[in-house]
Design a protein around this motif. Structure first.
Motif, mmCIF file in Angstrom:
data_model
loop_
_atom_site.group_PDB
_atom_site.id
_atom_site.type_symbol
_atom_site.label_atom_id
_atom_site.label_comp_id
_atom_site.label_asym_id
_atom_site.label_seq_id
_atom_site.Cartn_x
_atom_site.Cartn_y
_atom_site.Cartn_z
ATOM 1 N N VAL A 73 65.838 17.482 44.972
ATOM 2 C CA VAL A 73 67.108 16.944 45.463
ATOM 3 C C VAL A 73 66.902 15.695 46.307
ATOM 4 N N SER A 74 65.971 15.770 47.277
ATOM 5 C CA SER A 74 65.779 14.619 48.157
ATOM 6 C C SER A 74 65.137 13.456 47.406
ATOM 7 N N SER A 83 67.819 11.756 45.330
ATOM 8 C CA SER A 83 68.697 11.022 46.237
ATOM 9 C C SER A 83 68.058 9.705 46.661
ATOM 10 N N ALA A 84 66.790 9.766 47.072
ATOM 11 C CA ALA A 84 66.087 8.560 47.511
ATOM 12 C C ALA A 84 65.949 7.558 46.374
ATOM 13 N N SER A 101 58.961 13.452 49.026
ATOM 14 C CA SER A 101 59.790 14.617 49.302
ATOM 15 C C SER A 101 59.092 15.446 50.383
ATOM 16 N N ASP A 121 62.372 10.740 53.218
ATOM 17 C CA ASP A 121 63.767 10.327 53.041
ATOM 18 C C ASP A 121 64.485 10.145 54.368
ATOM 19 N N ASN A 170 67.915 18.583 56.904
ATOM 20 C CA ASN A 170 67.297 19.673 56.148
ATOM 21 C C ASN A 170 68.350 20.699 55.738
ATOM 22 N N THR A 214 74.111 18.036 52.303
ATOM 23 C CA THR A 214 73.986 16.799 51.543
ATOM 24 C C THR A 214 72.759 16.021 51.994
ATOM 25 N N PRO A 215 71.964 15.450 51.059
ATOM 26 C CA PRO A 215 70.816 14.626 51.464
ATOM 27 C C PRO A 215 71.249 13.539 52.439
ATOM 28 N N ILE A 216 70.423 13.310 53.448
ATOM 29 C CA ILE A 216 70.828 12.440 54.546
ATOM 30 C C ILE A 216 71.018 10.991 54.106
ATOM 31 N N ASP A 251 72.311 10.049 51.300
ATOM 32 C CA ASP A 251 73.651 9.994 50.701
ATOM 33 C C ASP A 251 74.726 9.917 51.778
ATOM 34 N N GLN A 268 59.694 16.841 57.473
ATOM 35 C CA GLN A 268 60.487 15.611 57.554
ATOM 36 C C GLN A 268 60.076 14.765 58.746
#
Length: 475
Positions: free
Chosen positions: A21-22, A25-26, A80, A103, A150, A153-155, A157, A176
């Protein structure tokens, strides 16, 4: 939010490690900012190939089956969270003089000139609950906010999204934080420290150091746990902005510059005019859901961060009242024949299980699963006087059985050799047999779930299903 000028990434060749996911997103965010992006992942399953298709349609290169080779011309690696620091790809990057970041670091760099403040939270246990509590308090104060990092929604985004925020409640894992060297929060909290993820970090010292990164450059408050000296030590070691204060939280009576509990009231002696003589009432213990000791500590940490941002006491109270915890976190499932059944499947390590066990007086404990290298002697020693009985499941249940034999030999133990998913129904039946009216059957496994279940959610659902079936048999 309005992003920063994309010139830092425009035209750069960026390798994204991981097709989760992350990572996705990145990759999308960086490609949208004009970077040439290649995603690499060691997997090459059908699921991996399906995730790759939409990225490739958008002009993002995807290389599967090779997580070792650094793509030629790479200017930056974005990893990730789960990728270990000693991964061969990162060794290749270091040899080539290429930085590796996560990310969260990219999100931090992309903040615009009017960016929302970050109130950041980490710790071995309680991060998600505290972050959600904080977001609830901020919303009650009328602030535009979101719980990110964590969680949810991915940060990246969120940072690049159209919605505007005043302040963000940011949950950060040790992974992270390891990959976010530039992060400088408005205020931050380390809730607690206990051995976890040591296979990733290599040692407790390295794990603690990565957690402590959350305090670096804090502007207003470094919030620590008075009962956990290690968190205070991290504050002492941090390089913060001038004027940033150390703020403690405690389940006891607070001293100056602390938040604590007095006669069932959550009180603030940190953000008041006269810390020596004044205390501000924030909420009642009964406003915290559930009012278990470790959850009251979570509420105090969230309140401290909110107060550091200037939130009024009434919003702290209202936010805590409005907060609803996620499933499988010390959740009451049902009462059957005078016995309470509690689902704390999220207690996947000994530290979390200890907090859960401390919340009840007479317990039939359902425990076991994948120990992840943990030992259970200290947990059993601290909890033995509360145990009516124990029912053990999972691959590493023998470790818990042996600790019980050493430190609580009088406690009856049922050792279920089954490791199929149906074992949970049998565990609940055995726990019901051991329990007496007024007892609590507590499923706080102190272990990971993957030996028997897809994740801790599925384990919790199996427990709840078994309890409901029991209730149908014994109304």
């Amino acid at each position: 939010m309005t992003s920063a000028e994309p010139s830092e990434f425009q035209g750069k060749h960026i390798t994204v490690a991981g097709l989760g996911v992350s990572g996705i997103s990145a990759a999308r965010a960086l490609a949208g900012l004009g970077a040439s992006v290649t995603v690499v992942d060691g997997g090459d399953s059908e699921a991996h190939r399906e995730r790759a298709v939409p990225l490739e349609k958008d002009g993002i290169s995807v290389r599967l089956g090779d997580a070792v080779t650094l793509p030629e011309g790479t200017d930056l690696v974005v990893t990730s969270p789960g990728w270990k620091p000693e991964s061969p790809l990162f060794a290749a990057a270091a040899q080539a003089g290429v930085d590796v970041v996560g990310d969260v670091e990219i999100a931090w760099r992309l903040r615009g000139p009017d960016a929302a403040a970050w109130l950041a939270i980490t710790g071995t246990n309680g991060k998600t609950t505290t972050t959600q509590m904080l977001a609830s308090i901020l919303r009650a104060a009328g602030l535009r906010t979101a719980a990110v990092g964590n969680i949810g929604t991915p940060i990246i985004d969120v940072i690049l999204g159209e919605e505007t925020h005043d302040v963000l409640a940011v949950e950060l894992s040790s992974y992270q934080l390891h990959w976010a060297p530039s992060l400088r929060a408005h205020s931050a909290a380390v809730l607690n420290l206990a051995p976890d993820h040591l296979d990733w970090h290599g040692s407790m010292e390295a794990y603690a150091a990565d957690k402590g990164r959350i305090y670096e450059g804090n502007q207003v408050a470094c919030v620590y746990n008075v009962a956990d000296r290690a968190t205070e030590n991290l504050v002492r070691e941090a390089d913060v902005e001038e004027g940033c204060r150390a703020i403690g939280f405690t389940l006891g009576t607070p001293g100056p510059s602390e938040l604590g509990v007095v006669d069932g009231i959550l009180v603030d002696r940190a953000f008041v005019a006269d810390r020596q003589k004044q205390a501000q009432e924030l909420a009642e213990v009964s406003d915290v859901n559930p009012p278990a000791p470790h959850n009251i500590a979570n509420a105090l940490a969230a309140a401290a961060l909110a107060r550091a941002y200037g939130v009024e006491p009434a919003a702290v109270r209202d936010g805590l009242r409005n907060f609803q915890p996620d499933a499988h976190r010390i959740a009451h499932v049902a009462d059957v024949a005078g016995v309470a059944y509690i689902d704390d499947s999220k207690a996947t390590n000994t530290h979390a299980a200890e907090a859960s066990l401390a919340a009840y007086e007479s317990i039939v404990w359902i425990a076991g699963g994948l120990a992840k290298g943990a030992t259970f002697d200290e947990l059993v020693q601290k909890s033995a006087k509360r145990l009516r009985g124990a029912v053990l499941i999972g691959a590493d249940r023998a470790l818990i059985r042996e600790a019980l034999a050493r430190h609580a030999p009088e406690v009856p133990v049922v050792d279920l050799e089954r490791t199929d998913t149906g074992a949970m129904s049998a565990a609940v039946q055995e726990a019901a047999r051991l329990a007496e009216p007024g007892d609590t059957v507590l499923m706080a496994p102190a272990c990971a779930s993957m030996d028997m279940f897809t994740n801790y959610n599925k384990r919790g659902e199996a427990f709840a299903d078994a309890v409901r079936a029991l209730g149908a048999e014994r109304p």
